[in-house]
Design a protein around this motif. Structure first.
Motif, PDB file in Angstrom:
ATOM      1  N   GLY A 194      85.108  51.834  17.255  1.00  0.00           N
ATOM      2  CA  GLY A 194      84.205  52.612  16.413  1.00  0.00           C
ATOM      3  C   GLY A 194      84.720  54.023  16.176  1.00  0.00           C
ATOM      4  O   GLY A 194      84.637  54.557  15.070  1.00  0.00           O
ATOM      5  N   THR A 203      83.917  49.749  10.144  1.00  0.00           N
ATOM      6  CA  THR A 203      82.880  49.685  11.172  1.00  0.00           C
ATOM      7  C   THR A 203      83.257  48.666  12.226  1.00  0.00           C
ATOM      8  O   THR A 203      83.752  47.583  11.908  1.00  0.00           O
ATOM      9  CB  THR A 203      81.530  49.274  10.543  1.00  0.00           C
ATOM     10  OG1 THR A 203      81.143  50.255   9.576  1.00  0.00           O
ATOM     11  CG2 THR A 203      80.438  49.146  11.600  1.00  0.00           C
ATOM     12  N   VAL A 205      81.572  46.762  15.804  1.00  0.00           N
ATOM     13  CA  VAL A 205      80.411  46.556  16.661  1.00  0.00           C
ATOM     14  C   VAL A 205      80.739  45.513  17.717  1.00  0.00           C
ATOM     15  O   VAL A 205      81.642  44.689  17.540  1.00  0.00           O
ATOM     16  CB  VAL A 205      79.171  46.083  15.867  1.00  0.00           C
ATOM     17  CG1 VAL A 205      78.775  47.107  14.812  1.00  0.00           C
ATOM     18  CG2 VAL A 205      79.396  44.711  15.246  1.00  0.00           C
ATOM     19  N   TRP A 263      75.685  51.066  12.333  1.00  0.00           N
ATOM     20  CA  TRP A 263      75.812  50.381  13.615  1.00  0.00           C
ATOM     21  C   TRP A 263      77.148  50.687  14.299  1.00  0.00           C
ATOM     22  O   TRP A 263      77.421  50.153  15.382  1.00  0.00           O
ATOM     23  CB  TRP A 263      75.731  48.865  13.420  1.00  0.00           C
ATOM     24  CG  TRP A 263      74.489  48.340  12.788  1.00  0.00           C
ATOM     25  CD1 TRP A 263      74.387  47.736  11.567  1.00  0.00           C
ATOM     26  CD2 TRP A 263      73.168  48.317  13.346  1.00  0.00           C
ATOM     27  NE1 TRP A 263      73.088  47.343  11.328  1.00  0.00           N
ATOM     28  CE2 TRP A 263      72.323  47.687  12.406  1.00  0.00           C
ATOM     29  CE3 TRP A 263      72.627  48.772  14.552  1.00  0.00           C
ATOM     30  CZ2 TRP A 263      70.968  47.495  12.634  1.00  0.00           C
ATOM     31  CZ3 TRP A 263      71.278  48.585  14.783  1.00  0.00           C
ATOM     32  CH2 TRP A 263      70.456  47.961  13.834  1.00  0.00           C
ATOM     33  N   ASN A 264      77.978  51.518  13.721  1.00  0.00           N
ATOM     34  CA  ASN A 264      79.353  51.687  14.209  1.00  0.00           C
ATOM     35  C   ASN A 264      79.405  52.050  15.692  1.00  0.00           C
ATOM     36  O   ASN A 264      78.742  52.983  16.146  1.00  0.00           O
ATOM     37  CB  ASN A 264      80.061  52.781  13.400  1.00  0.00           C
ATOM     38  CG  ASN A 264      81.542  52.857  13.729  1.00  0.00           C
ATOM     39  OD1 ASN A 264      82.207  51.835  13.858  1.00  0.00           O
ATOM     40  ND2 ASN A 264      82.058  54.076  13.858  1.00  0.00           N
ATOM     41  N   GLN A 266      78.324  50.408  18.218  1.00  0.00           N
ATOM     42  CA  GLN A 266      77.169  50.025  19.023  1.00  0.00           C
ATOM     43  C   GLN A 266      77.264  48.599  19.558  1.00  0.00           C
ATOM     44  O   GLN A 266      78.020  47.766  19.061  1.00  0.00           O
ATOM     45  CB  GLN A 266      75.884  50.174  18.204  1.00  0.00           C
ATOM     46  CG  GLN A 266      75.562  51.600  17.809  1.00  0.00           C
ATOM     47  CD  GLN A 266      74.207  51.714  17.142  1.00  0.00           C
ATOM     48  OE1 GLN A 266      73.225  51.108  17.566  1.00  0.00           O
ATOM     49  NE2 GLN A 266      74.138  52.505  16.079  1.00  0.00           N
ATOM     50  N   SER A 267      76.463  48.336  20.568  1.00  0.00           N
ATOM     51  CA  SER A 267      76.300  47.017  21.154  1.00  0.00           C
ATOM     52  C   SER A 267      75.032  46.402  20.571  1.00  0.00           C
ATOM     53  O   SER A 267      73.949  46.990  20.656  1.00  0.00           O
ATOM     54  CB  SER A 267      76.172  47.149  22.677  1.00  0.00           C
ATOM     55  OG  SER A 267      75.616  45.986  23.251  1.00  0.00           O
TER      56      SER A 267
END
Length: 309
Positions: A194, A203, A205, A263-264, A266-267
């Protein structure tokens, strides 16, 4: 219920490790949204991998095409740099772009030992697991990301598939030293990507399914998809389980989202994204396995999926 809002027609995806399980579900749902999907793995019609399973990359590619996309099978061992280079070079030559990269190579089901401390765990199996689960992803990212980053229009998406959310895995021991390390490493990989991809317009994820009704899981319970609920008599919490199509719809929804960059790094989980994007599993339900684990299963409460699917 459609796979995801929006169409992926004209988009090109690579599902690395798409032979079975979550990888197959993801490939098929990307195809259902109209994408061209390269499906890579070691199990082919002519030769099985060390898994010795019947599923093949050709079968997955056929399912992608039947769903409405274009499935292209490629036999590839993602530990072998020359094979990954040939795969990415082929995508470049044939398509000139790569919009979605799904890193789902795993291969560790028969290599980890439940609750065995590191000094008792078979060392060769543990190290092999780490190579298959972590090194394959690093090799594939190193070779494929330059193509993804120069895709016309930008906005490429990388999905690192793992087991468990970042929050859950930080709070809980996962099976064994090697399994825990592998799954946590992939979560961290998405975080690092990310930082490297975000400023360049792409991006990354991390994504986890819940309790997945994969081919191997159904076989272990002695059931098929048609009668999977019979397994709940033996393991009641299996009622929260989900099909591979559910996490597939999560990936398709992310790929079709023009604002996916939010959402970059992120889990994410299939259940979380189902709430966000409005898709369901094949039976119309919306299982939220990781919330269920924390609130019902782990505290030892009786199995009850009310409000969780």
């Amino acid at each position: 219920m459609p796979a995801a809002p929006g169409s992926l027609k004209g988009r090109v995806a690579l599902v690395a490790g798409g032979t079975r399980g979550a990888g197959r579900g993801i490939a098929v749902q990307l195809g259902a949204a109209g994408a061209t999907v390269y499906v890579s793995g070691r199990s082919t019609a002519g030769r099985r991998s060390e898994y010795d399973r019947p599923e093949t990359v050709e079968e997955t590619a056929d399912l992608v095409t039947a769903a409405g996309g274009q499935g292209i099978p490629v036999v590839c061992d993602h530990l072998e740099r020359d094979q990954v280079e040939a795969l990415v070079g082929r995508i470049d030559a044939e398509q000139g772009r790569l919009d979605v990269l799904v890193n789902d190579v795993w291969g560790g089901e028969r290599l980890f030992e439940w609750d065995a401390p590191v000094w008792e765990h078979d060392l060769d199996n543990g190290l092999r697991l780490l190579r298959l689960a972590v090194e394959t992803h690093a090799v594939t990212n190193h070779i494929a990301l330059p193509l993804l980053l120069r895709t016309p229009g930008g906005g490429g998406l990388v999905v690192e598939m793992t087991d468990g959310t970042d929050e859950y895995n930080r709070a809980n021991y996962r099976v064994s030293f090697f399994y825990d390390l592998a799954k946590s490493s992939v979560l961290r990989m998405a975080f690092a990507l990310g930082h490297e991809l975000g400023p360049r317009g792409a991006t990354a994820v991390a994504l986890t399914p819940g309790w997945l009704r994969s081919e191997m899981m159904l076989e272990a319970f002695g059931v098929a998809e048609e009668n999977w609920r019979e397994a709940c008599e033996r393991v009641p919490h299996f009622a929260i389980s989900e099909t591979p199509s559910y996490v597939g719809r999560a990936v398709a929804a992310l790929a079709a989202d023009p604002h996916v960059a939010r959402w970059n790094g992120q889990s994410l989980s299939s259940g979380q994204l189902a709430r966000e994007y409005g898709f369901t599993d094949l039976d119309g339900s919306r299982p939220d396995a990781w919330r269920y684990l924390v609130e019902v299963q782990d505290p030892g409460h009786p199995a009850d999926t009310t409000g969780y699917r």
